[in-house]
Design an enzyme around this catalytic site. Structure first.
Site, short mmCIF file in Angstrom:
data_model
loop_
_atom_site.label_atom_id
_atom_site.label_comp_id
_atom_site.label_asym_id
_atom_site.label_seq_id
_atom_site.Cartn_x
_atom_site.Cartn_y
_atom_site.Cartn_z
N ILE A 1 0.82 -1.22 0.00
CA ILE A 1 0.00 0.00 0.00
C ILE A 1 0.84 1.26 0.00
O ILE A 1 0.34 2.34 -0.31
CB ILE A 1 -1.02 0.03 1.17
CG1 ILE A 1 -0.34 0.02 2.52
CG2 ILE A 1 -2.02 -1.09 1.03
CD1 ILE A 1 -1.29 0.26 3.70
N HIS B 1 6.53 -11.33 5.85
CA HIS B 1 6.24 -10.83 4.50
C HIS B 1 7.53 -10.49 3.77
O HIS B 1 8.42 -9.86 4.31
CB HIS B 1 5.27 -9.64 4.51
CG HIS B 1 5.65 -8.49 5.37
ND1 HIS B 1 5.53 -8.50 6.76
CD2 HIS B 1 6.14 -7.27 5.06
CE1 HIS B 1 5.92 -7.33 7.24
NE2 HIS B 1 6.31 -6.57 6.23
N LEU B 2 7.58 -10.95 2.53
CA LEU B 2 8.71 -10.71 1.64
C LEU B 2 8.41 -9.48 0.81
O LEU B 2 7.38 -9.41 0.14
CB LEU B 2 8.92 -11.91 0.72
CG LEU B 2 9.94 -11.74 -0.41
CD1 LEU B 2 11.35 -11.68 0.16
CD2 LEU B 2 9.81 -12.87 -1.43
#
Length: 174
Positions: free
Chosen positions: A59, A127-128
């Protein structure tokens, strides 16, 4: 079988919604990434998905192409991974590269894949970050994605640590 989903910018309709979506989670019940991986977040369109993980746009993109790949299983961060997680990390990287290729990215030398390390994570769910072109990472955000720092560990360095059996907790990427 991996499915390709349509692209759209993943974001809430107001700044307040965006802000609340990127906050840390205290449990799987209020983890925005758990909601996203289960298809329960109406603002996020999945770019790619399979039985084990999903990929979507960040985002707050730091580069023209900035995706996040997350496992469906709630794993707090890269500091909690062990050698048994190495295949998961590799699969996450493979999915991230495939998402870039879907967007026409052909120069795989000008990409950056990696994980923020605690305490520099905004969501307590592994998270990558997948960024391309790396040469166009926004100057104001570049400090977040510098390899070989205690803030950010590349996917290759994390895999080397995991495959060597070295603990990732409290380690820097030097």
């Amino acid at each position: 079988m991996e499915q390709i989903m349509p692209f759209s910018r993943c974001c809430g309709t107001t700044e307040e919604e965006q802000s609340s979506r990127s906050s840390s989670c205290s449990s799987m019940d209020d983890c925005i990434f758990c909601l996203i991986s289960n298809g329960e977040d109406e603002y996020t369109e999945l770019v790619r998905k399979n039985d084990d993980m999903v990929c979507f746009r960040d985002i707050y993109p730091a580069a023209p192409h900035h995706f996040l790949v997350i496992p469906r299983q709630h794993i707090k961060s890269c500091s909690t991974l062990t050698k048994k997680h190495a295949p998961l990390v590799q699969q996450m990287a493979d999915m991230g590269r495939a998402a870039l290729q879907d967007q026409g990215i052909t120069d795989m030398q000008d990409i950056r894949l990696g994980f923020h390390q605690p305490p520099y994570i905004s969501v307590d769910h592994l998270h990558l970050h997948v960024l391309a072109p790396a040469s166009r990472i926004d100057d104001n955000m570049l400090y977040k994605f510098i390899r070989r720092t205690n803030r950010f560990i590349s996917e290759e360095s994390l895999l080397m640590l995991l495959n060597s059996g070295t603990s990732t907790e409290g380690r820097s990427n030097k």
